[in-house]
Design an enzyme around this catalytic site. Structure first.
Site, PDB file in Angstrom:
ATOM      1  N   GLY A   4      -6.618  -6.572   0.372  1.00  0.00           N
ATOM      2  CA  GLY A   4      -6.372  -7.140   1.681  1.00  0.00           C
ATOM      3  C   GLY A   4      -5.581  -8.432   1.655  1.00  0.00           C
ATOM      4  O   GLY A   4      -4.447  -8.488   1.174  1.00  0.00           O
TER       5      GLY A   4
ATOM      6  N   GLY B 169     -12.383  -4.353   1.381  1.00  0.00           N
ATOM      7  CA  GLY B 169     -13.783  -3.944   1.517  1.00  0.00           C
ATOM      8  C   GLY B 169     -14.194  -2.980   0.422  1.00  0.00           C
ATOM      9  O   GLY B 169     -15.299  -3.071  -0.132  1.00  0.00           O
TER      10      GLY B 169
ATOM     11  N   LYS C 216     -15.706 -15.563   6.225  1.00  0.00           N
ATOM     12  CA  LYS C 216     -17.129 -15.433   6.535  1.00  0.00           C
ATOM     13  C   LYS C 216     -18.038 -15.252   5.333  1.00  0.00           C
ATOM     14  O   LYS C 216     -17.826 -14.367   4.508  1.00  0.00           O
ATOM     15  CB  LYS C 216     -17.335 -14.240   7.462  1.00  0.00           C
ATOM     16  CG  LYS C 216     -16.866 -14.469   8.871  1.00  0.00           C
ATOM     17  CD  LYS C 216     -17.286 -13.295   9.705  1.00  0.00           C
ATOM     18  CE  LYS C 216     -16.942 -13.452  11.159  1.00  0.00           C
ATOM     19  NZ  LYS C 216     -17.128 -12.158  11.837  1.00  0.00           N
TER      20      LYS C 216
ATOM     21  N   ARG D  12       0.820  -1.218   0.000  1.00  0.00           N
ATOM     22  CA  ARG D  12       0.000   0.000   0.000  1.00  0.00           C
ATOM     23  C   ARG D  12       0.855   1.270   0.000  1.00  0.00           C
ATOM     24  O   ARG D  12       0.409   2.314  -0.472  1.00  0.00           O
ATOM     25  CB  ARG D  12      -0.931  -0.001   1.205  1.00  0.00           C
ATOM     26  CG  ARG D  12      -2.153  -0.866   0.974  1.00  0.00           C
ATOM     27  CD  ARG D  12      -3.085  -0.821   2.155  1.00  0.00           C
ATOM     28  NE  ARG D  12      -4.395  -1.345   1.811  1.00  0.00           N
ATOM     29  CZ  ARG D  12      -5.319  -1.679   2.699  1.00  0.00           C
ATOM     30  NH1 ARG D  12      -5.075  -1.545   3.997  1.00  0.00           N
ATOM     31  NH2 ARG D  12      -6.485  -2.139   2.307  1.00  0.00           N
TER      32      ARG D  12
HETATM   33  C1  3PG Z   1      -8.591  -1.845   4.981  1.00  0.00           C
HETATM   34  O1  3PG Z   1      -7.551  -2.321   5.412  1.00  0.00           O
HETATM   35  O2  3PG Z   1      -9.540  -2.548   4.615  1.00  0.00           O
HETATM   36  C2  3PG Z   1      -8.680  -0.350   4.827  1.00  0.00           C
HETATM   37  O3  3PG Z   1      -7.490   0.264   5.177  1.00  0.00           O
HETATM   38  C3  3PG Z   1      -9.846   0.174   5.619  1.00  0.00           C
HETATM   39  O4  3PG Z   1      -9.643  -0.093   6.980  1.00  0.00           O
HETATM   40  P1  3PG Z   1     -10.896  -0.306   7.926  1.00  0.00           P
HETATM   41  O5  3PG Z   1     -11.570  -1.573   7.466  1.00  0.00           O
HETATM   42  O6  3PG Z   1     -10.330  -0.394   9.311  1.00  0.00           O
HETATM   43  O7  3PG Z   1     -11.780   0.898   7.748  1.00  0.00           O
END
Ligand code: 3PG
Ligand code: MG
Length: 399
Positions: A356, A380, A206, A41
């Site tokens: 992720g 997400g 999940k 990142r």
């Molecule tokens: C992530 O790692 O999914 C993003 O940096 C967002 O982080 P968060 O899910 O804690 O908002």
């Protein structure tokens, strides 16, 4: 949708101007040593930062890291990230030990043209994630005071209605950075008219996290391959016993319903690696998906499943993959994830890896990142984009 871009801002000229950049520098840290275990990142935001420093801007970078509870918490400090960012940029990064306080003010004031500062973790301030518009707004006012313009390059956080993502752009001239632009361009190829066959691979623990995206994708995809911890709830829905594998009992009915509606598009594992315990050295065997012993826990998809999934992937023209197939952090249970990742890397399809854990898996397994079309920095965020949701950070950039 009309979003101004970094190039528009550069064309106006940024020399001597303070540019506030929201980045997603939320990188994984080693629990023991605190070392950054995957700097993907940080590298992803370099093109935007270099373009700005090269044009003589005073660059003020802000980000969150982890989920501190609205107050300073040393284990979530961005200081190690400042060090790594400086190494990658080839120039020191001035680090402010607070986000909008005395240290931040003096650090920003002291910036020379072409220099970079990093503010301490945004989430050390309760205003960042507050549900209260006024509280978020007050924090956004303080942040906005550090910039003459705002660049959002935090794709991983665009699905959050947070002050730095949603409220600051309302207060400053705002543009999308190179990373945000590229992510949106790539993901819009998946929501538009993807070349077929379009195959999606979903893993992770999940079903409840992935339900919305499964619902959204089912009508669109040609094949949906399901592995990872979430496959056991689907196997249960098929009538199989899953031993002590991960199971979301309350989702079984939903999974049964999805299977019925899926017109055979959903492919589930036919064999799994079942272990005595959730441990790297646990005794384990490959067993048929309908024969998981009652005391065993499924920790990976089996070789026959990998072969079946690979056959479905080989003819694909478009592939989206999110979520590991097993507990890839333990070498004994990494074969499924590796097999799928290597297959995807070898296809001629347009391939997108969604954020992720799957992006980290690609790098942790030592696979060549360039053999994938795109590795998203958003987990997400990329899923919510594919669900067709309005993303607060993107909406805030639209004029
Ligand atoms: C992530 O790692 O999914 C993003 O940096 C967002 O982080 P968060 O899910 O804690 O908002
Ligand atoms: Mg997350």
């Amino acid at each position: 949708m009309s979003i101004r871009t970094l190039d528009d801002l550069l064309a106006e000229g940024v020399s001597g101007r303070r540019v506030l950049v929201r980045a997603d520098l939320n990188v994984p840290l080693d629990k023991q040593s605190g070392d950054i275990t995957d700097d993907g990142r940080i590298r992803a935001v370099l093109p935007t930062l270099s373009a700005l420093t090269g044009a003589g801007a005073k660059v003020v970078v802000c980000s969150h890291l982890g989920r501190p509870k609205g107050a300073p918490d040393p284990q979530f400090s961005l200081r190690p990230v400042a060090g790594r960012l400086g190494e990658l940029l080839g120039a020191p990064v001035h680090f402010a030990t607070d986000t909008v306080g005395e240290s931040a003010r003096s650090t920003v004031d002291a910036l020379a043209d072409g220099e970079v500062a990093l503010l301490e973790n945004l989430r050390f301030n309760s205003g960042e994630t507050s549900k209260d518009d006024a509280e978020r707004g007050a924090f956004a006012d303080q942040l906005a005071a550090f910039g003459d313009a705002y660049v959002d390059d935090a794709f991983g956080a665009v699905h959050r209605k947070h002050a730095s993502v949603h409220d600051v752009p309302a207060r400053l001239p705002h543009v999308a950075g190179r990373l945000v632009l590229r992510e949106v361009e790539v993901l819009s190829r998946l929501t538009g008219e993807p070349q077929r066959p379009y195959v999606v691979v979903l893993g992770g623990s999940k079903v409840s996290d992935k339900l919305a995206v499964i619902e959204a994708l089912l009508p669109t995809v040609d094949r949906l391959l399901i592995g990872g911890g979430m496959c056991f709830t689907f196997l249960k829905a098929q009538g199989h016993e899953v031993g002590s594998s991960l199971l979301e009992e309350e989702m079984v009915e939903t999974c049964r319903n999805l299977l019925e509606r899926s017109e055979g598009k959903i492919m589930l594992p036919v064999d799994v690696v079942a272990a005595d315990a959730f441990a790297p050295d646990a005794a384990h065997d490959t067993v048929p998906a309908d024969g998981i012993p009652s005391k065993r826990v499924g920790l990976d998809i089996g070789p026959e499943t990998v072969a079946g999934f690979a056959a479905a992937l080989k003819g694909a023209r478009t592939i989206f993959w999110n979520g590991p197939m097993g507990v890839f952090e333990m070498p004994a249970f990494a074969h499924g994830t590796r097999g799928i990742a290597e297959t995807i890397a070898k296809t001629d399809a347009f391939t997108v890896v969604g954020g992720g854990d799957s992006a980290a898996a690609v790098r942790a397994l030592g696979l060549d990142e360039s053999s994938f079309g795109h590795i998203s920095t958003g987990g997400g965020a990329s899923l919510e984009y594919l669900e067709g949701k309005t993303l607060p950070g993107i909406a805030a950039l639209e004029n």
